[in-house]
Design a protein around this motif. Structure first.
Motif, PDB file in Angstrom:
ATOM      1  N   LYS A  16      10.723   4.791   2.455  1.00 24.90           N
ATOM      2  CA  LYS A  16      10.836   6.191   1.912  1.00 24.90           C
ATOM      3  C   LYS A  16      11.480   6.792   3.330  1.00 24.90           C
ATOM      4  O   LYS A  16      10.910   6.915   4.582  1.00 24.90           O
ATOM      5  CB  LYS A  16       9.543   6.890   1.565  1.00 24.90           C
ATOM      6  N   LEU A  42      18.808   6.253  -4.092  1.00 25.24           N
ATOM      7  CA  LEU A  42      18.534   6.885  -3.516  1.00 25.24           C
ATOM      8  C   LEU A  42      18.003   8.041  -4.392  1.00 25.24           C
ATOM      9  O   LEU A  42      18.391   8.555  -4.618  1.00 25.24           O
ATOM     10  CB  LEU A  42      17.177   7.128  -1.958  1.00 25.24           C
ATOM     11  N   THR A  43      16.594   7.999  -4.938  1.00 26.10           N
ATOM     12  CA  THR A  43      16.009   9.145  -5.296  1.00 26.10           C
ATOM     13  C   THR A  43      15.632  10.507  -4.450  1.00 26.10           C
ATOM     14  O   THR A  43      15.062  10.376  -3.584  1.00 26.10           O
ATOM     15  CB  THR A  43      14.664   9.255  -6.641  1.00 26.10           C
ATOM     16  N   ASN A  45      13.202  13.349  -3.578  1.00 24.28           N
ATOM     17  CA  ASN A  45      11.929  14.004  -3.183  1.00 24.28           C
ATOM     18  C   ASN A  45      11.061  13.279  -3.694  1.00 24.28           C
ATOM     19  O   ASN A  45      10.102  13.771  -4.555  1.00 24.28           O
ATOM     20  CB  ASN A  45      11.855  15.376  -4.145  1.00 24.28           C
ATOM     21  N   SER A  46      11.379  11.627  -3.726  1.00 19.10           N
ATOM     22  CA  SER A  46      10.840  10.334  -4.538  1.00 19.10           C
ATOM     23  C   SER A  46      11.141   9.035  -3.018  1.00 19.10           C
ATOM     24  O   SER A  46       9.380   9.000  -2.669  1.00 19.10           O
ATOM     25  CB  SER A  46      11.230  10.450  -6.106  1.00 19.10           C
ATOM     26  N   ASP A  47      12.573   8.797  -3.263  1.00 20.61           N
ATOM     27  CA  ASP A  47      12.508   8.161  -1.784  1.00 20.61           C
ATOM     28  C   ASP A  47      12.726   8.462  -0.906  1.00 20.61           C
ATOM     29  O   ASP A  47      12.794   8.143   0.512  1.00 20.61           O
ATOM     30  CB  ASP A  47      14.127   7.138  -2.925  1.00 20.61           C
ATOM     31  N   TYR A  48      12.776   9.855  -0.735  1.00 20.77           N
ATOM     32  CA  TYR A  48      13.936  10.812   0.385  1.00 20.77           C
ATOM     33  C   TYR A  48      13.658  12.015   0.174  1.00 20.77           C
ATOM     34  O   TYR A  48      13.602  12.633  -1.010  1.00 20.77           O
ATOM     35  CB  TYR A  48      15.516   9.697   0.324  1.00 20.77           C
ATOM     36  N   TRP A  49      13.524  12.761   1.355  1.00 18.37           N
ATOM     37  CA  TRP A  49      13.333  14.211   1.748  1.00 18.37           C
ATOM     38  C   TRP A  49      14.230  14.661   2.301  1.00 18.37           C
ATOM     39  O   TRP A  49      14.441  13.831   3.253  1.00 18.37           O
ATOM     40  CB  TRP A  49      12.256  14.863   1.891  1.00 18.37           C
ATOM     41  N   MET A  74       4.814  18.259   0.166  1.00 16.84           N
ATOM     42  CA  MET A  74       4.399  17.161   0.349  1.00 16.84           C
ATOM     43  C   MET A  74       2.364  16.679   0.777  1.00 16.84           C
ATOM     44  O   MET A  74       2.425  17.401   1.346  1.00 16.84           O
ATOM     45  CB  MET A  74       5.124  16.654   1.226  1.00 16.84           C
ATOM     46  N   THR A  75       2.517  16.087   0.332  1.00 26.74           N
ATOM     47  CA  THR A  75       1.065  15.379  -0.452  1.00 26.74           C
ATOM     48  C   THR A  75       0.823  14.940   1.255  1.00 26.74           C
ATOM     49  O   THR A  75       1.616  14.180   1.606  1.00 26.74           O
ATOM     50  CB  THR A  75       0.797  14.352  -1.547  1.00 26.74           C
ATOM     51  N   GLU A  78       2.429  11.497   0.265  1.00 32.21           N
ATOM     52  CA  GLU A  78       3.933  11.369   0.607  1.00 32.21           C
ATOM     53  C   GLU A  78       4.656  11.045   2.298  1.00 32.21           C
ATOM     54  O   GLU A  78       5.376  10.687   2.661  1.00 32.21           O
ATOM     55  CB  GLU A  78       4.588  12.885  -0.170  1.00 32.21           C
ATOM     56  N   SER A  81       4.300   7.546   3.303  1.00 33.08           N
ATOM     57  CA  SER A  81       4.409   7.071   2.407  1.00 33.08           C
ATOM     58  C   SER A  81       5.885   6.592   3.693  1.00 33.08           C
ATOM     59  O   SER A  81       6.950   6.207   3.435  1.00 33.08           O
ATOM     60  CB  SER A  81       5.497   6.916   1.192  1.00 33.08           C
TER      61      SER A  81
END
Length: 208
Positions: A16, A42-43, A45-49, A74-75, A78, A81
């Motif tokens: 990620k 990638l998606t 805010n799920s796989d990348y920010w 972010m948590t 996250e 990750s």
């Protein structure tokens, strides 16, 4: 040999990513981060920010401010990750002193290491501009200061040479064309996969 059925696929961890930059990473300037995300399937805010702040630099602290803001959304899971972080910026540091740039570099690196403890971090020097010699010398001073200051960030130098082709710079003489943003994405992907130098060449008469 390991039989396929014996591999516990639930334990396989996918990479990620966090892509950090200035206006080069904004949608309206052909975001290199979005291009990397698309090419890797990638998606957001799920796989990348993405952290992108116009005018951001080490010297003015705006890059760090934006990353701190993003991290706050972010948590812990996250943040933990994130396995790969790419930084692409530098042109806005041309007017700052070496001391200001070095302090900003140390502060950003310390924050990233503390808040994304599982990430490999790379910086790609992939920006340029054509205003005047003072401006260009300031950009090079910034890149040299980064290289001398980073302790845990892997520094990929000379990526900016692709932007020395005037055809790669948009009409404002600073931001990348769509082709140039794609080239930056190639640099980033190569660096994140362990490459030490950029490999994508599209210069035409400007071959270096």
């Amino acid at each position: 040999k390991i039989a396929d059925h014996s591999v516990n696929k639930t334990k396989i961890v996918s990479d990620k990513y966090l892509f950090i930059g200035d206006s080069y990473n904004k949608d309206y300037h052909n975001s290199w981060g979005k291009k990397v995300g698309t090419r890797l399937g990638l998606t957001l805010n799920s796989d990348y920010w993405i952290s992108a702040t116009s005018g951001g630099s080490m010297g003015n602290g705006l890059i760090l401010t934006d990353v701190v803001t993003l991290a706050g959304t972010m948590t812990d899971d996250e943040k933990n990750s994130i396995t790969k972080i790419a930084l692409v910026f530098g042109v806005n540091d041309w007017a700052y002193t070496q001391a200001q740039i070095a302090q900003g570099t140390e502060d950003l690196e310390a924050f990233l290491v503390a808040n994304f403890p599982n990430a490999d971090i790379v910086f790609c020097a992939a920006q340029w501009g054509y205003y005047n010699d003072t401006y260009r010398q300031g950009v090079i001073r910034a890149y040299n200061t980064y290289a001398a200051t980073f302790k845990k960030v892997r520094y990929v130098d000379k990526a900016y040479t692709m932007m020395m082709n005037p055809a790669m710079i948009d009409s404002d003489m600073v931001h990348p064309t769509d082709e140039a943003a794609n080239n930056i994405a190639s640099v980033v992907i190569n660096a994140l996969n362990g490459g030490a130098k950029w490999t994508y060449v599209s210069y035409g008469q400007y071959d270096l």
